[in-house]
Write a protein that holds these residues in place. Structure first.
Motif, mmCIF file in Angstrom:
data_model
loop_
_atom_site.group_PDB
_atom_site.id
_atom_site.type_symbol
_atom_site.label_atom_id
_atom_site.label_comp_id
_atom_site.label_asym_id
_atom_site.label_seq_id
_atom_site.Cartn_x
_atom_site.Cartn_y
_atom_site.Cartn_z
ATOM 1 N N GLN A 1 0.823 -1.201 0.000
ATOM 2 C CA GLN A 1 0.000 0.000 0.000
ATOM 3 C C GLN A 1 0.856 1.249 0.000
ATOM 4 O O GLN A 1 1.921 1.283 0.601
ATOM 5 N N VAL A 2 0.367 2.269 -0.686
ATOM 6 C CA VAL A 2 1.013 3.575 -0.672
ATOM 7 C C VAL A 2 -0.067 4.587 -0.331
ATOM 8 O O VAL A 2 -1.112 4.613 -0.970
ATOM 9 N N ARG A 3 0.188 5.398 0.692
ATOM 10 C CA ARG A 3 -0.781 6.455 1.000
ATOM 11 C C ARG A 3 -0.119 7.819 0.870
ATOM 12 O O ARG A 3 1.040 7.995 1.245
ATOM 13 N N GLY A 4 -0.852 8.758 0.311
ATOM 14 C CA GLY A 4 -0.362 10.134 0.244
ATOM 15 C C GLY A 4 0.444 10.464 -0.986
ATOM 16 O O GLY A 4 1.096 11.498 -1.049
ATOM 17 N N ALA A 5 0.419 9.594 -2.006
ATOM 18 C CA ALA A 5 1.251 9.840 -3.189
ATOM 19 C C ALA A 5 0.531 10.668 -4.251
ATOM 20 O O ALA A 5 0.893 10.655 -5.408
ATOM 21 N N ALA A 6 -0.498 11.408 -3.853
ATOM 22 C CA ALA A 6 -1.254 12.167 -4.859
ATOM 23 C C ALA A 6 -0.518 13.436 -5.274
ATOM 24 O O ALA A 6 -0.628 13.890 -6.408
ATOM 25 N N ASP A 7 0.265 13.985 -4.352
ATOM 26 C CA ASP A 7 0.807 15.330 -4.530
ATOM 27 C C ASP A 7 2.300 15.282 -4.865
ATOM 28 O O ASP A 7 3.104 15.910 -4.204
ATOM 29 N N VAL A 8 2.665 14.487 -5.874
ATOM 30 C CA VAL A 8 4.088 14.286 -6.128
ATOM 31 C C VAL A 8 4.540 14.942 -7.425
ATOM 32 O O VAL A 8 3.765 15.110 -8.365
ATOM 33 N N ALA A 9 5.822 15.320 -7.435
ATOM 34 C CA ALA A 9 6.483 15.723 -8.679
ATOM 35 C C ALA A 9 7.607 14.732 -8.912
ATOM 36 O O ALA A 9 8.395 14.453 -8.003
ATOM 37 N N TYR A 10 7.648 14.162 -10.110
ATOM 38 C CA TYR A 10 8.633 13.130 -10.403
ATOM 39 C C TYR A 10 9.742 13.726 -11.259
ATOM 40 O O TYR A 10 9.477 14.403 -12.251
ATOM 41 N N GLY A 11 10.977 13.526 -10.843
ATOM 42 C CA GLY A 11 12.110 13.990 -11.639
ATOM 43 C C GLY A 11 12.903 12.792 -12.103
ATOM 44 O O GLY A 11 13.528 12.107 -11.310
#
Lengths: 207, 242, 218
Positions: free
Chosen positions: A62-72
């Motif tokens: 499970q992953v929680r809280g990964a909605a607000d990400v910027a991927y580099g």
């Protein structure tokens, strides 16, 4: 400082090319924290980051809280025929951020009207990192952010990262160098290597 | 016991190992009976002579050419919804078989058409949409062949199969419209199953059943091969890592 | 959304000649066909609707492999996929950008080529209208093919194999509109069907394309 939890990962298993590389990955990333992913080449750092960025599905966990990400990523996604400012303005429009501050933070103001094609490798990287600043996302997932940067540019990046952390942001960084950030926590992925015994759908077909 | 248990590769291998010889044997018997009955024990048509007997190859092949596409569509939908690997592999296995039946249908049609209509090929709506179906098969098979990762290939071909079905269906109606618009009234009519008298109809029915079982045999056989290939791939990948 | 459209249009213009090539190709078809068929104006007038539509299909096909491939290669597609815009919208905007730099100029150029092919005077209005209604479908169907083949090294040939059969309905209805228009016949039915194909394709295909891109990025 470690108030709210930004990212909570529990028992995550990720695969590359249909084969599990990591399993049972669990960690908590709080707001204002940096977690540095360690481990030899091929251990699964990029795969883990891509999974957290939502580009590929997790095998388990499970992953929680990964909605607000910027991927580099390794690739900066720059358009060679657009200028520095135009490249950045596009991402600013997508995320609703500001170009000016990012240009200043990554020391790109003097280069802003130059085409991305005419930048050096290090300058391109700085432009790629400036994209994170305009994104305004709270969690940065960075894959080798300091590749082809000189010492001065690494310092610029670390400075920008500090500002990001101070404003409640957090970051997950895969890197081999020492960023010179005493507060950074290490996460060694070697311990999460997937057992070869992981059973896929076809392992038992002929048994 | 639920039918989905056969979607497990191991269960599928066990079940097909038991069923396959029977289906294959029955296919041989029915094909032999239907074709021999049709070729040697039915009278010549008063208009078409002995040429009419190609019907026992042509009609069943054409029917299987279409059925195979529906098999692929079902397999694709099940893969996308339930992620059963076997269903994706059934779809993959059915495609070359279906394509072969389409080609047989077109070739036997040309051989039949030459003496009857005086031409190997006419842009009749039915022929044309069948040819277009063949093109959709080609694209589907080529896409499977081009993509390395098996799960990605299964996803992409499934999406293609669903979208392709819609467009193949649309094309069929477009083609009907097109020929009508091109030369009104003048159309070459094919001998449809509904217009065939019982003398031909019964052996034809037996051949169709035989072809259907042949199709089933080939698909099962090919799916088994695909499962083994995937097993080999999994073992090789494991060896590389170890 | 608008930013993406502006970016794609800007890239198309700066790529230098990239989108002009499709037009030149369209022109070539209209020049080569009479050379192959012969100068008989009655025959040319008869085949003009079909040739113009086939030419438009092929010209549209030329630039399709770049719709997603460039963004895939430089990593932008990964970044777009993680950005807070739905992939379906990205596909739709990119299809629209492709139409604006290929389908629309083709439509505007088509009367000149109709002249070369001796199209009947009554046909010109319907040629423009049919291309205007029909070519958007070519872009969005083509984008679907491009989405399927985006991860492949040499996907261009496969792309045309996948896309061309799906162009059949648009080709048939579109050419029929022009044919009937040139002959002064009633053409409401094929025109409506052409529009229906375009609307249906735009309503549904972005979802299929987005699913294909997500699978390719994994």
């Amino acid at each position: 400082m470690a108030g709210s939890l930004a990212l909570v990962v529990e028992g995550l298993a990720v695969a590359r090319g249909g084969l599990a590389v990591l399993e049972g990955v669990s960690f908590v990333l709080a707001a204002g924290e940096v977690l540095v992913l360690r481990g030899p080449n091929g251990v699964g750092k990029t795969t883990l980051l891509r999974t957290l960025a939502g580009l590929q599905p997790a095998l388990a966990g499970q992953v929680r809280g990964a909605a607000d990400v910027a991927y580099g990523a390794h690739a900066d996604g720059l358009k060679a025929t657009l200028t520095v400012a135009e490249n950045l303005a596009f991402w600013a429009a997508v995320y609703g951020g500001q170009v000016r501050g990012a240009l200043e933070a990554m020391n790109l103001v003097a280069l802003q009207d130059r085409r991305a094609a005419d930048l050096s490798a290090g300058q391109k990287r700085r432009l790629g990192l400036a994209r994170l600043l305009v994104s305004g996302q709270m969690i940065w997932l960075l894959d080798e952010p300091t590749v082809s940067l000189d010492a001065a540019s690494v310092a610029l990046f670390v400075e920008a990262l500090r500002t990001h952390l101070a404003t409640g942001g957090s970051a997950l960084i895969a890197t081999h160098i020492d960023l010179g950030l005493p507060e950074a926590l290490d996460l060694d992925l070697t311990g999460f290597r997937a057992e070869l015994g992981f059973r896929g759908a076809f392992d038992e077909a002929l048994a | 016991m639920s039918i989905w248990e056969y979607a497990n590769p191991k269960k599928f291998m066990q079940a097909t190992a038991k069923v396959l010889p029977w289906v294959a044997g029955l296919a041989v018997v029915l094909l032999g009976a239907g074709l021999i009955w049709g070729f040697f024990f039915t009278p010549d048509d008063y208009k078409q002579g002995s040429t009419v007997k190609i019907i026992y190859l042509h009609v069943p092949s054409a029917m299987m050419g279409v059925s195979a596409w529906f098999t692929m569509l079902a397999g694709s939908l099940i893969w996308l919804i339930r992620r059963h690997h076997v269903s994706a592999l059934v779809a993959k296995a059915a495609a070359p078989v279906g394509l072969t039946f389409v080609v047989i249908g077109l070739v036997t049609g040309a051989i039949w058409g030459q003496p009857m209509w005086g031409t190997w090929w006419a842009w009749d709506p039915r022929l044309t949409s069948f040819l277009i179906l063949g093109l959709f098969y080609l694209g589907y098979v080529a896409l499977w062949a081009a993509i390395e990762d098996p799960d990605t290939a299964a996803d992409l071909t499934s999406v293609l199969c669903i979208v392709g079905s819609v467009f193949a269906f649309l094309s069929r109606y477009a083609v009907n419209f097109w020929n009508q618009g091109l030369h009104q009234g003048a159309s070459v009519s094919m001998v449809g199953g509904d217009r065939v008298s019982n003398v031909y109809g019964l052996p034809l029915g037996v051949s169709v059943l035989g072809f259907a079982l042949l199709f089933l045999t080939l698909v099962m056989l090919r799916t088994r091969t695909e499962i083994r290939a995937r097993r080999v791939k999994a073992l090789l990948a494991r060896e590389r890592v170890a | 959304m608008r930013a993406l459209l502006v970016r794609d249009l800007r890239l198309a213009v700066r790529a230098g000649g990239g989108f002009g090539l499709g037009l030149v190709f369209f022109l070539m078809v209209a020049v080569l066909v009479p050379l192959g068929v012969g100068p008989d104006s009655a025959i040319l007038a008869r085949i003009a609707p079909g040739i113009l539509w086939v030419g438009a299909l092929l010209a549209c096909l030329l630039s399709l492999d770049r719709v997603f491939a460039l963004d895939f290669e430089d990593g932008s597609l990964d970044l777009l996929a993680t950005a807070p815009i739905p992939m379906e919208a990205v596909v739709a905007v990119k299809s629209l950008a492709h139409w604006l730099v290929t389908g629309l100029p083709l439509t505007l150029l088509s009367p000149v080529l109709g002249l070369l092919l001796n199209l009947a005077p009554d046909g010109y209005l319907w040629l423009i209208l049919a291309l205007l209604v029909g070519t958007p479908a070519l872009s969005v169907i083509g984008a679907f093919g491009a989405a399927l083949t985006v991860g492949l090294k040499r996907g261009g040939l496969l792309l045309s194999l996948l896309v061309l059969p799906m162009y059949v309905p648009s080709l048939i209805f579109g050419a029929e509109v022009v044919k009937r228009g040139a002959g002064g016949q009633a053409l409401a039915t094929p025109l409506l069907l052409l529009g229906a194909v375009t609307l249906g394709a735009w309503a549904l295909l972005p979802f299929a394309s987005a699913a294909a891109i997500r699978a390719n990025l994994r």
